[in-house]
Design an enzyme around this catalytic site. Structure first.
Site, mmCIF file in Angstrom:
data_model
loop_
_atom_site.group_PDB
_atom_site.id
_atom_site.type_symbol
_atom_site.label_atom_id
_atom_site.label_comp_id
_atom_site.label_asym_id
_atom_site.label_seq_id
_atom_site.Cartn_x
_atom_site.Cartn_y
_atom_site.Cartn_z
ATOM 1 N N LYS A 16 0.837 -1.206 0.000
ATOM 2 C CA LYS A 16 0.000 0.000 0.000
ATOM 3 C C LYS A 16 0.870 1.253 0.000
ATOM 4 C CE LYS A 16 -3.749 -2.360 2.391
ATOM 5 N NZ LYS A 16 -4.162 -2.749 3.743
ATOM 6 N N GLN A 56 -3.859 -1.773 10.428
ATOM 7 C CA GLN A 56 -3.809 -3.069 9.744
ATOM 8 C C GLN A 56 -4.287 -4.169 10.695
ATOM 9 O OE1 GLN A 56 -2.821 -3.472 6.401
ATOM 10 N NE2 GLN A 56 -3.534 -5.561 6.702
ATOM 11 N N ASP A 101 -10.595 2.815 5.937
ATOM 12 C CA ASP A 101 -11.079 1.436 5.837
ATOM 13 C C ASP A 101 -12.605 1.380 5.833
ATOM 14 O OD1 ASP A 101 -9.257 -0.536 5.397
ATOM 15 O OD2 ASP A 101 -8.694 -0.789 7.499
#
Ligand code: NAP
Length: 283
Positions: A54, A98, A121
């Site tokens: 990412k 994460q 997210d």
């Protein structure tokens, strides 16, 4: 290797690479540099590798990124303290924690602590509510990537039967909301669904996000359907999807594995960072 079939390949790798070039041009025109922050806890190699990919992609789009790596024994309070500092930092546009987190930390408490305006997210209850009430907010990246692939390949959703296997907060449920918004008739199947094949065979659009390798086989697919494989499971060192590659002989469209939904997810995190940066400045 997928057998020769008639299905059109829904090439996520290609789509992602073209999209990132478009984003790069968009970012270059902005009067500021959007900034994405990653928070990772522990030393799970898969998580580390996701974050690296990412970060690389953010760099290609001209988005600045920074990464906080905390030890596996960090306390929940320390992690919440970091989130609070990032929430308050005006330079930070997106915060991505994460998952998975170590068992001693409650992921719900951590995700709920992220400022919804920086929640790239899309898992904060405020963003979930905005999505289901048809308003603008931040939407999880994987479902956004699925919809982007459908659009790119001209797979219409209006009036279509869409079946999603998997009802997670991250994939199944937000995808159901997106497809419903696009006037598909949506069914969410899950581990308690009786006769999964009978349900999946109804689908014009079948998205499989169960994490169960090769769960969907050719007899479970309606001829000509668009089949998108989200599942990723490591089996004997190889990544295996939830869809048997032999489905290519029945489906009209099929994502390859790898190179389908995965690359789209990573790009959509960058798209969300831009969306977050714009929405925060417009607010
Ligand atoms: P999750 O939270 O474990 O949810 C899995 C869902 O699938 C659950 O709703 C579960 O049903 C259902 N399910 C499991 N086995 C099933 C079966 N045999 N038949 C029918 N339904 C079944 O997983 P997730 O986070 O949504 O991720 C799903 C998969 O996608 C994983 O392999 C993950 O690694 C992968 N993934 C890929 C991407 C990508 O970019 N391609 C992104 C995110 C996740 P219940 O609710 O009844 O338990």
């Amino acid at each position: 290797m997928a057998p020769e079939g008639s299905a059109v390949r829904l090439d996520g790798k290609l789509a992602a690479s073209e999209l990132i070039e478009r984003l790069r041009a968009e970012v270059a025109r902005l009067p500021y540099v959007p900034r994405l922050t990653f928070v990772r806890v522990g030393d799970d190699p898969a998580s580390a590798s996701y974050v690296r990919s990412k970060e690389r992609l953010a760099g290609r789009a001209g988005v600045a990124s920074q990464s906080f790596e905390l030890p596996a024994d960090v306390s929940e309070a320390e992690l919440l303290g970091l989130i609070a500092r990032l929430n308050a930092d005006d330079e930070v546009d997106g915060i991505l924690v994460q998952l998975p987190l170590p068992p001693a930390i409650d992921p719900r408490r951590v995700l709920d602590a992220i400022d919804p305006a920086k929640d790239v997210d899309g898992l904060h209850p405020r963003n979930v509510g905005l999505l289901w009430s048809g308003r603008d907010g931040l939407v999880p990246a994987t479902p956004l990537g699925v919809v982007e692939l459908l659009d790119r390949y001209g797979v219409g959703t209006e009036g279509k039967e869409a079946v999603i296997v998997g009802r997670s907060e991250l994939v199944g449920k937000p995808l159901a909301a997106l497809l419903l918004r696009r006037n598909a008739t949506v069914t969410l199947a899950h581990s308690r669904t009786t006769d999964l094949g009978a349900v999946t065979r109804r689908a014009d659009i079948l998205v499989v996000a169960a994490g169960s390798p090769r769960l969907v086989t050719p007899p479970m697919v309606k001829p000509g359907a668009a089949v998108l494989d989200v599942g990723l499971t490591r089996v004997d060192g190889r990544i295996v999807g939830d869809v048997d590659p032999a489905v290519a002989s029945v489906a009209g469209w099929l994502t390859p594995m790898p190179g389908g939904t995965g690359p789209m997810t990573v790009v959509m995190v960058i798209v969300n960072t831009l969306t977050a940066a714009r929405m925060r400045r417009a607010a």
